[in-house]
Design a protein around this motif. Sequence first.
Motif, PDB file in Angstrom:
ATOM      1  N   PRO A 221      -6.119  34.574 -67.352  1.00  0.00           N
ATOM      2  CA  PRO A 221      -6.584  35.844 -67.925  1.00  0.00           C
ATOM      3  C   PRO A 221      -5.508  36.917 -67.860  1.00  0.00           C
ATOM      4  N   LEU A 222      -5.592  37.856 -68.780  1.00  0.00           N
ATOM      5  CA  LEU A 222      -4.593  38.927 -68.839  1.00  0.00           C
ATOM      6  C   LEU A 222      -4.573  39.759 -67.569  1.00  0.00           C
ATOM      7  N   ASP A 223      -5.743  39.947 -66.939  1.00  0.00           N
ATOM      8  CA  ASP A 223      -5.802  40.774 -65.736  1.00  0.00           C
ATOM      9  C   ASP A 223      -5.753  39.938 -64.448  1.00  0.00           C
ATOM     10  N   HIS A 224      -5.461  38.607 -64.602  1.00  0.00           N
ATOM     11  CA  HIS A 224      -5.316  37.701 -63.453  1.00  0.00           C
ATOM     12  C   HIS A 224      -6.587  37.611 -62.614  1.00  0.00           C
ATOM     13  N   ARG A 225      -7.731  37.916 -63.192  1.00  0.00           N
ATOM     14  CA  ARG A 225      -8.998  37.898 -62.466  1.00  0.00           C
ATOM     15  C   ARG A 225      -9.856  36.785 -63.065  1.00  0.00           C
ATOM     16  N   ILE A 226      -9.904  35.638 -62.369  1.00  0.00           N
ATOM     17  CA  ILE A 226     -10.593  34.476 -62.899  1.00  0.00           C
ATOM     18  C   ILE A 226     -12.044  34.441 -62.419  1.00  0.00           C
ATOM     19  N   THR A 227     -12.856  33.650 -63.104  1.00  0.00           N
ATOM     20  CA  THR A 227     -14.216  33.401 -62.635  1.00  0.00           C
ATOM     21  C   THR A 227     -14.138  32.664 -61.299  1.00  0.00           C
ATOM     22  N   ASP A 228     -14.809  33.193 -60.296  1.00  0.00           N
ATOM     23  CA  ASP A 228     -14.678  32.699 -58.924  1.00  0.00           C
ATOM     24  C   ASP A 228     -15.574  31.473 -58.711  1.00  0.00           C
ATOM     25  N   LEU A 229     -15.061  30.305 -59.102  1.00  0.00           N
ATOM     26  CA  LEU A 229     -15.825  29.081 -58.924  1.00  0.00           C
ATOM     27  C   LEU A 229     -15.974  28.704 -57.457  1.00  0.00           C
ATOM     28  N   ARG A 230     -15.032  29.160 -56.617  1.00  0.00           N
ATOM     29  CA  ARG A 230     -15.181  28.898 -55.179  1.00  0.00           C
ATOM     30  C   ARG A 230     -16.434  29.589 -54.650  1.00  0.00           C
ATOM     31  N   ALA A 231     -16.684  30.815 -55.124  1.00  0.00           N
ATOM     32  CA  ALA A 231     -17.906  31.515 -54.720  1.00  0.00           C
ATOM     33  C   ALA A 231     -19.130  30.823 -55.294  1.00  0.00           C
ATOM     34  N   PHE A 232     -19.044  30.360 -56.558  1.00  0.00           N
ATOM     35  CA  PHE A 232     -20.157  29.625 -57.154  1.00  0.00           C
ATOM     36  C   PHE A 232     -20.490  28.390 -56.306  1.00  0.00           C
ATOM     37  N   ALA A 233     -19.441  27.667 -55.874  1.00  0.00           N
ATOM     38  CA  ALA A 233     -19.655  26.464 -55.069  1.00  0.00           C
ATOM     39  C   ALA A 233     -20.279  26.819 -53.721  1.00  0.00           C
ATOM     40  N   ARG A 234     -19.796  27.890 -53.097  1.00  0.00           N
ATOM     41  CA  ARG A 234     -20.349  28.310 -51.806  1.00  0.00           C
ATOM     42  C   ARG A 234     -21.819  28.683 -51.946  1.00  0.00           C
ATOM     43  N   LEU A 235     -22.153  29.413 -53.014  1.00  0.00           N
ATOM     44  CA  LEU A 235     -23.548  29.788 -53.238  1.00  0.00           C
ATOM     45  C   LEU A 235     -24.392  28.557 -53.537  1.00  0.00           C
ATOM     46  N   GLY A 236     -23.790  27.587 -54.239  1.00  0.00           N
ATOM     47  CA  GLY A 236     -24.495  26.344 -54.493  1.00  0.00           C
ATOM     48  C   GLY A 236     -24.816  25.601 -53.207  1.00  0.00           C
ATOM     49  N   GLU A 237     -23.863  25.615 -52.265  1.00  0.00           N
ATOM     50  CA  GLU A 237     -24.103  24.975 -50.968  1.00  0.00           C
ATOM     51  C   GLU A 237     -25.223  25.692 -50.207  1.00  0.00           C
ATOM     52  N   GLU A 238     -25.264  27.019 -50.330  1.00  0.00           N
ATOM     53  CA  GLU A 238     -26.344  27.772 -49.692  1.00  0.00           C
ATOM     54  C   GLU A 238     -27.685  27.421 -50.311  1.00  0.00           C
ATOM     55  N   GLY A 239     -27.683  27.199 -51.617  1.00  0.00           N
ATOM     56  CA  GLY A 239     -28.904  26.851 -52.337  1.00  0.00           C
ATOM     57  C   GLY A 239     -29.246  27.868 -53.401  1.00  0.00           C
ATOM     58  N   VAL A 240     -29.128  27.474 -54.664  1.00  0.00           N
ATOM     59  CA  VAL A 240     -29.514  28.321 -55.794  1.00  0.00           C
ATOM     60  C   VAL A 240     -30.814  27.760 -56.351  1.00  0.00           C
ATOM     61  N   ASP A 241     -31.890  28.502 -56.142  1.00  0.00           N
ATOM     62  CA  ASP A 241     -33.207  28.037 -56.579  1.00  0.00           C
ATOM     63  C   ASP A 241     -33.416  28.226 -58.081  1.00  0.00           C
ATOM     64  N   LEU A 242     -32.774  29.250 -58.655  1.00  0.00           N
ATOM     65  CA  LEU A 242     -32.893  29.501 -60.096  1.00  0.00           C
ATOM     66  C   LEU A 242     -31.550  30.005 -60.602  1.00  0.00           C
ATOM     67  N   PHE A 243     -31.018  29.334 -61.606  1.00  0.00           N
ATOM     68  CA  PHE A 243     -29.696  29.639 -62.159  1.00  0.00           C
ATOM     69  C   PHE A 243     -29.905  30.185 -63.565  1.00  0.00           C
ATOM     70  N   LEU A 244     -29.605  31.473 -63.769  1.00  0.00           N
ATOM     71  CA  LEU A 244     -29.675  32.105 -65.084  1.00  0.00           C
ATOM     72  C   LEU A 244     -28.276  32.088 -65.681  1.00  0.00           C
ATOM     73  N   VAL A 245     -28.117  31.387 -66.816  1.00  0.00           N
ATOM     74  CA  VAL A 245     -26.780  31.058 -67.314  1.00  0.00           C
ATOM     75  C   VAL A 245     -26.591  31.555 -68.748  1.00  0.00           C
ATOM     76  N   ASP A 246     -25.456  32.221 -69.002  1.00  0.00           N
ATOM     77  CA  ASP A 246     -25.060  32.685 -70.333  1.00  0.00           C
ATOM     78  C   ASP A 246     -25.045  31.518 -71.315  1.00  0.00           C
ATOM     79  N   SER A 247     -25.756  31.665 -72.443  1.00  0.00           N
ATOM     80  CA  SER A 247     -25.921  30.565 -73.400  1.00  0.00           C
ATOM     81  C   SER A 247     -25.162  30.764 -74.709  1.00  0.00           C
ATOM     82  N   THR A 248     -24.472  31.866 -74.886  1.00  0.00           N
ATOM     83  CA  THR A 248     -23.955  32.251 -76.202  1.00  0.00           C
ATOM     84  C   THR A 248     -23.115  31.163 -76.867  1.00  0.00           C
ATOM     85  N   ASN A 249     -22.298  30.449 -76.083  1.00  0.00           N
ATOM     86  CA  ASN A 249     -21.417  29.418 -76.654  1.00  0.00           C
ATOM     87  C   ASN A 249     -21.842  28.009 -76.270  1.00  0.00           C
TER      88      ASN A 249
END
Length: 561
Positions: free
Chosen positions: A180-208
Amino acid sequence: MSHPHPDLTTPGPIPQNGLRVVPLGGLGEVGRNMTVFEHAGRLLIVDCGVLFPEDHQPGVDLILPDFDYLTGRLQDVEAVVLTHGHEDHIGAVPYLLRLRPDIPILGSQLTLAFVEAKLKEHRLNPVTRVVREGQTAQVGPFGLEFVAVNHSIPDALAVMIRTPAGNVLHTGDFKMDQLPLDHRITDLRAFARLGEEGVDLFLVDSTNAEVPGFTAPERDIGPVLDSVFAQATGKIVVASFASHVHRVQQVLDAAALHERKVALVGRSMVRNMGLAADLGYLRVPPGTLVDVRQVDDLPPSETVLMATGSQGEPMAALSRIANRDHRVSVGPGDTVIFASSLIPGNENSVYRVINGLMRLGAKVVHQGNARVHVSGHASAGELLYCYNVVRPRNVMPVHGEVRHLVANGALAVATGVPAERVVLAEDGVVVDLVGGRARIAGAVPCGYVYVDGSSVGEITDAELKDRRILGEEGFISIFAVVDSATGKVITGPHIQARGMAEDDSVFDAILPEVTSALTEVVGRGNADTHQMQQAMRRVVGRWTAKRLRRSPMIIPTVIEA
């Protein structure tokens, strides 16, 4: 998969230890994103955006989420969380704060800067709280954690919502640009950590969700802009969203490389880019930016105009330029670049502007003939990555038309989410998360709220239908004066038509029938003006449908003398 049904009833009370999710916009459409979360009698709102009108909604400026669900419950709202600063996520905030001005607004620095500038125009002084990725906050029973995501605007956030009823991860709008131009990527490490904690409901962008593979990186646009700038001999006009900081940055960089000056055109463009520059999100090369009033003193080969109107909006700068109704003009030798996507429903408006610009002699570069835009939304490959990283218990696709939601749900199933745990809902469909299971619980009214000039919610679908009839079929006025004592027609009937090809004289043939219908109604006794007017309307309506094959708006007027 659970599908919304037209026969859904009003949901009952939330089950004990349950979390209720009520989408009031953004599901089944691209725009006016707004979702209400309810737990323990308290409410949390994520996003509050607008939808832009289509051709079949003439005269409408904006379309808001339906706030009726919050009627009588505004004091229960703990906060509004804004995922990023695009209009379809923040544009309705002023209208919500008119109902309760002290609702706390949480968002990133740039998002709140855009919102506060908008609220200032509405003379509202909001209660805001800047948050950033990695931070947590507690608002009532809702524990919030913010996660960096990459999008077509800086400072976008996903949000984890923790409640005793379960954890919800809301992506907001996002993609996974690795450079990315601003060097700020989507934090998949945080997504994985939250997944390990347990995501009961995942609301996900569907546009593409229907687009295979991966969304191209923003950096791919730079070389294309460089090539277009190198070939351009006259002035260059670039149209984009007024909040697309990354795109403006690339235009500034290309202009500096080719020794051109850039002027921002359009009030929202000037305001937003000024804020972005002040906060350090936009880097302006020295000596590159000039006031639009200075452009007239520069050779066309040394100028670039960054304008609003990439969606063909009638009053935006580019539409006015195409209509020769702007101080900026284009002609042979000039180049116009549409550096944004086409929002579904805007195609005709955009092509109308493109044709107008080409008629003036300008060269038009757009997504169809050059890579001058990349999407800000994750394609199917990226969504698959997210599902595999998070491993959610339940999935609820958000942000998109029905086809996008269905495609996104299918991706979740492909990664192993049980089909019965993928909830396909539309605006107004209520989803309850209870005991780790998400189910549709009913539906609440969720119509369109139209902003038309200074009026909000006063224009109805019936009135829009009248506007469409006026625009498409024309207007007929019938006038007559009747003696209230004798029932005799004293004057008229007179017929005038507007917006129809035929001359008024064509209606002379129907006047005797109108007079007969009036006389017949009066002859029955006790006839009022409404009955006489309806008689005239029926006669003229049948005649125009049969003889002229038209269904115009007919306004009959009877005056008793």
